[in-house]
Structures are given as structure tokens and as C-alpha cells.
Design a protein around this motif. Structure first.
Motif, mmCIF file in Angstrom:
data_model
loop_
_atom_site.group_PDB
_atom_site.id
_atom_site.type_symbol
_atom_site.label_atom_id
_atom_site.label_comp_id
_atom_site.label_asym_id
_atom_site.label_seq_id
_atom_site.Cartn_x
_atom_site.Cartn_y
_atom_site.Cartn_z
ATOM 1 N N VAL A 31 63.482 50.473 46.233
ATOM 2 C CA VAL A 31 62.709 50.340 45.063
ATOM 3 C C VAL A 31 61.963 48.948 44.985
ATOM 4 O O VAL A 31 60.826 48.485 44.837
ATOM 5 C CB VAL A 31 63.228 50.560 43.928
ATOM 6 C CG1 VAL A 31 62.508 50.153 42.488
ATOM 7 C CG2 VAL A 31 63.774 52.085 43.904
ATOM 8 N N ASP A 32 62.811 47.787 45.326
ATOM 9 C CA ASP A 32 62.372 46.507 45.346
ATOM 10 C C ASP A 32 61.380 46.194 46.253
ATOM 11 O O ASP A 32 60.346 45.721 45.989
ATOM 12 C CB ASP A 32 63.492 45.626 45.589
ATOM 13 C CG ASP A 32 64.380 45.196 44.346
ATOM 14 O OD1 ASP A 32 64.021 45.412 43.031
ATOM 15 O OD2 ASP A 32 65.223 44.298 44.249
ATOM 16 N N LEU A 33 61.625 46.807 47.532
ATOM 17 C CA LEU A 33 60.776 46.656 48.478
ATOM 18 C C LEU A 33 59.401 47.299 48.467
ATOM 19 O O LEU A 33 58.307 46.637 48.586
ATOM 20 C CB LEU A 33 61.219 47.153 50.010
ATOM 21 C CG LEU A 33 60.445 46.755 51.190
ATOM 22 C CD1 LEU A 33 59.949 45.153 51.214
ATOM 23 C CD2 LEU A 33 61.040 47.103 52.439
ATOM 24 N N LEU A 34 59.406 48.589 47.911
ATOM 25 C CA LEU A 34 58.176 49.302 47.703
ATOM 26 C C LEU A 34 57.460 48.806 46.270
ATOM 27 O O LEU A 34 56.117 48.637 46.465
ATOM 28 C CB LEU A 34 58.459 50.905 47.420
ATOM 29 C CG LEU A 34 59.184 51.497 48.403
ATOM 30 C CD1 LEU A 34 59.467 53.020 47.942
ATOM 31 C CD2 LEU A 34 58.115 51.520 49.390
ATOM 32 N N GLY A 35 58.114 48.103 45.403
ATOM 33 C CA GLY A 35 57.779 47.476 44.170
ATOM 34 C C GLY A 35 56.897 46.136 44.690
ATOM 35 O O GLY A 35 55.907 46.040 44.178
ATOM 36 N N LEU A 36 57.549 45.574 45.543
ATOM 37 C CA LEU A 36 57.089 44.233 46.093
ATOM 38 C C LEU A 36 55.705 44.623 46.796
ATOM 39 O O LEU A 36 54.568 43.811 46.636
ATOM 40 C CB LEU A 36 57.913 43.386 46.882
ATOM 41 C CG LEU A 36 57.507 42.268 47.660
ATOM 42 C CD1 LEU A 36 57.141 41.116 46.752
ATOM 43 C CD2 LEU A 36 58.832 41.644 48.244
ATOM 44 N N VAL A 37 55.863 45.508 47.686
ATOM 45 C CA VAL A 37 54.536 45.733 48.540
ATOM 46 C C VAL A 37 53.322 46.266 47.805
ATOM 47 O O VAL A 37 52.107 45.952 47.793
ATOM 48 C CB VAL A 37 55.031 46.841 49.532
ATOM 49 C CG1 VAL A 37 53.625 47.102 50.324
ATOM 50 C CG2 VAL A 37 55.968 46.299 50.625
ATOM 51 N N ALA A 38 53.849 46.973 46.429
ATOM 52 C CA ALA A 38 52.770 47.476 45.716
ATOM 53 C C ALA A 38 52.262 46.544 44.875
ATOM 54 O O ALA A 38 50.819 46.691 44.708
ATOM 55 C CB ALA A 38 53.551 48.502 44.871
ATOM 56 N N LEU A 144 55.050 54.760 55.378
ATOM 57 C CA LEU A 144 54.178 54.403 54.194
ATOM 58 C C LEU A 144 53.916 52.836 53.984
ATOM 59 O O LEU A 144 52.920 52.448 53.963
ATOM 60 C CB LEU A 144 54.781 54.868 52.857
ATOM 61 C CG LEU A 144 54.315 54.445 51.535
ATOM 62 C CD1 LEU A 144 52.634 54.900 51.411
ATOM 63 C CD2 LEU A 144 54.868 55.039 50.408
ATOM 64 N N VAL A 145 54.993 51.997 54.437
ATOM 65 C CA VAL A 145 54.792 50.621 54.284
ATOM 66 C C VAL A 145 53.995 50.140 55.572
ATOM 67 O O VAL A 145 52.934 49.334 55.357
ATOM 68 C CB VAL A 145 56.233 49.775 54.434
ATOM 69 C CG1 VAL A 145 55.929 48.521 54.449
ATOM 70 C CG2 VAL A 145 56.957 50.152 52.972
ATOM 71 N N LEU A 146 54.020 50.740 56.508
ATOM 72 C CA LEU A 146 53.422 50.362 57.751
ATOM 73 C C LEU A 146 51.718 50.811 57.414
ATOM 74 O O LEU A 146 50.742 50.191 58.001
ATOM 75 C CB LEU A 146 53.768 51.050 59.072
ATOM 76 C CG LEU A 146 55.234 50.571 59.455
ATOM 77 C CD1 LEU A 146 55.783 51.435 60.819
ATOM 78 C CD2 LEU A 146 55.092 49.145 59.854
ATOM 79 N N ASP A 147 51.912 52.245 56.922
ATOM 80 C CA ASP A 147 50.343 52.527 56.804
ATOM 81 C C ASP A 147 49.499 51.556 55.686
ATOM 82 O O ASP A 147 48.336 51.624 55.840
ATOM 83 C CB ASP A 147 50.421 54.038 56.038
ATOM 84 C CG ASP A 147 50.635 54.973 57.335
ATOM 85 O OD1 ASP A 147 50.724 54.579 58.296
ATOM 86 O OD2 ASP A 147 51.046 55.986 56.795
ATOM 87 N N VAL A 148 50.169 51.030 54.759
ATOM 88 C CA VAL A 148 49.372 50.324 53.759
ATOM 89 C C VAL A 148 49.064 48.689 54.034
ATOM 90 O O VAL A 148 48.491 48.055 53.424
ATOM 91 C CB VAL A 148 49.934 50.408 52.232
ATOM 92 C CG1 VAL A 148 50.234 51.853 51.878
ATOM 93 C CG2 VAL A 148 51.364 49.787 52.257
ATOM 94 N N LEU A 149 49.587 48.481 55.164
ATOM 95 C CA LEU A 149 49.408 46.902 55.328
ATOM 96 C C LEU A 149 47.900 46.576 55.634
ATOM 97 O O LEU A 149 47.184 47.626 55.968
ATOM 98 C CB LEU A 149 50.587 46.432 56.509
ATOM 99 C CG LEU A 149 51.823 46.576 56.416
ATOM 100 C CD1 LEU A 149 52.499 45.957 57.667
ATOM 101 C CD2 LEU A 149 52.334 45.850 55.111
ATOM 102 N N HIS A 150 47.537 45.609 55.384
ATOM 103 C CA HIS A 150 46.173 45.179 55.428
ATOM 104 C C HIS A 150 45.444 45.549 56.975
ATOM 105 O O HIS A 150 46.047 45.523 57.939
ATOM 106 C CB HIS A 150 45.846 43.617 55.334
ATOM 107 C CG HIS A 150 46.370 43.146 54.223
ATOM 108 N ND1 HIS A 150 47.647 42.567 53.962
ATOM 109 C CD2 HIS A 150 45.451 43.108 52.826
ATOM 110 C CE1 HIS A 150 47.614 42.481 52.354
ATOM 111 N NE2 HIS A 150 46.465 42.495 51.984
#
Length: 237
Positions: A31-38, A144-150
Motif C-alpha cells: 500500500v505504501d509503495l502504490l501510494g507513493l507512486v500514485a 502496474l508500477v512498471l506500466d505507469v512510469l514516465h
């Protein structure tokens, strides 16, 4: 950049990233990691939209505005995933607001080239770190994290603009190199602040990268990638 670390086994802290419908509560670290990326994506949208007004012409302004639109789309995907996990996106992002806001407030660009350098240096280091962290997550959160990176197009656009500016006036390199060092220093300071406050996220890093030696190896890879990136556009570390 060196190959990323091998994915952590399913028994790691990140194994709690299964969908809420599977009956498992997501781990605090996930949750922390997804929240940080979001929150990073939300801030990127705000910043790019504002920085677009620094562009020297409408064509460049349009490019940055289009990139901002991509960022808000990425934020929505992360927010939807947090909601599916049973976590309010605002609650997941809230712990990271002070550190990220402090970083952006203390590194407000004065002109177009400073804005591009901030994106090229600061965003790229963050993306490198999140790529490494993604290897510690279970699916679907890893992808998901990989997909949303710049988008790499933004790196290419910013890098090209910086190189052209240095070719036109070599003295620009010194100014932007000093600015980049300030960005990195402030970013590391706020990263340390976040690590001290979010124990679960810090534990995920330590566990996933074999404690102290693994974390040191991780940061050596991040540093090497940063050095290569700086040299590619004519900036000095």
C-alpha cells in the motif's frame, strides 16, 4: 543500467499484493509503495502542467501538456488499484505528501531548462528506483508500477532540449549541472525522511535486496545510471 534484482519469493512482504477479492489484506509495504507512486504521478501532472507555461513556444508547450495528461491517466490506474485493494487512495498517499511537497517546493524551476533538467534528472532517478522496487511485488502490482512510469518519450524530449541548449551556449552546462546536483541532494534528503517514517516500506527494501549489502548494491546501480544519464546530455556529476 544493470539488470534489476530477481523478484522476491512469494513469501516476502510484497506477497500481500493480491487483489482484495482474494480475501487477503494487502501488506502495508505494498500500500505504501502504490501510494507513493500514485502521489508521485499526481504531483508530476501538477508540475508538468505548470512547467508547460515556461515553454519558449507553443509546440514545446503542447508536448509538455500532452505528457501531463499521461501522468493523470497513470494516477487514475493506481488509484483504482488501491480502491480495489480496499484502501482509499487519499489515505495511501497522505504519508508521502510532506516529503514530496517539500522536495518540489525547494526545487521550483526558474526557467524552461531548469524544468526540463528537473524532469530529466529527478523523475528518472525516481523511475529507476520504482523499477527496482517493482521486482519485489507480486502481480498484478508489479506490472502496474512498471506500466505507469514516465514515458521514455519525455526523457528523450527533455534530453534533446538540454543537449541543444548546451550546443547553443556551452556555459549552460555548468548552471544545469549545479542545478542537477541540488536536485539529487534534496531528493536524497527527502527519501531519507520518508524511509525513517515508513518502516514497512524500508523493511521491504531491506528484505528484497538482502539487507544492507543489497541496498548498497541497489544504490550503486541507481548512481551509475544517473551518471550515465548526466553524461549523455553533456552535464557533469
Amino acid at each position: 543500467m544493470s539488470a534489476p534484482a530477481e523478484p522476491a519469493p512469494a513469501s516476502s512482504a510484497a506477497s500481500g499484493s493480491a487483489p482484495a477479492s482474494g480475501g487477503r489484506k494487502p501488506s502495508t509495504a505494498v500500500v505504501d509503495l502504490l501510494g507513493l507512486v500514485a502521489y508521485g504521478e499526481l504531483m508530476a501532472f501538477d508540475r508538468m502542467a505548470a512547467d508547460a507555461r515556461l515553454a519558449p513556444d507553443l509546440a514545446r508547450r503542447a508536448v509538455l501538456s500532452e505528457m501531463a495528461a499521461i501522468e493523470i491517466g497513470s494516477y487514475r490506474r493506481l488509484a483504482d488499484r488501491l480502491t480495489a485493494l480496499g484502501v482509499a487512495p487519499g489515505d495511501a498517499m497522505a504519508p508521502f505528501v510532506p516529503a514530496l511537497q517539500s522536495y518540489h517546493d525547494s526545487t521550483e524551476p526558474k526557467d524552461w531548462l531548469e524544468a526540463l533538467t528537473k524532469a530529466y534528472v529527478g523523475d528518472a532517478i525516481a523511475d529507476d528506483f520504482f523499477r527496482e522496487m517493482a521486482t519485489l511485488l507480486a502481480e498484478p502490482d508489479r506490472q502496474l508500477v512498471l506500466d505507469v512510469l514516465h514515458d521514455s518519450r519525455y526523457d528523450e524530449f527533455a534530453g534533446r532540449e538540454i543537449r541543444l541548449a548546451i550546443e547553443a551556449d556551452p556555459k549552460v552546462a555548468n548552471r544545469l549541472s549545479m542545478w542537477a546536483r541540488r536536485l539529487v541532494g534534496e531528493g536524497l534528503s527527502q527519501a531519507g525522511r520518508t524511509a525513517g517514517e515508513r518502516v514497512a516500506l524500508t523493511a521491504l527494501i531491506a528484505t528484497g535486496f538482502d539487507d544492507r549489502s543489497g541496498v548498497q548494491t541497489l544504490f550503486r546501480r541507481l548512481t551509475a545510471a544517473h551518471t550515465t544519464r548526466m553524461a549523455a546530455v553533456g552535464l557533469n556529476n
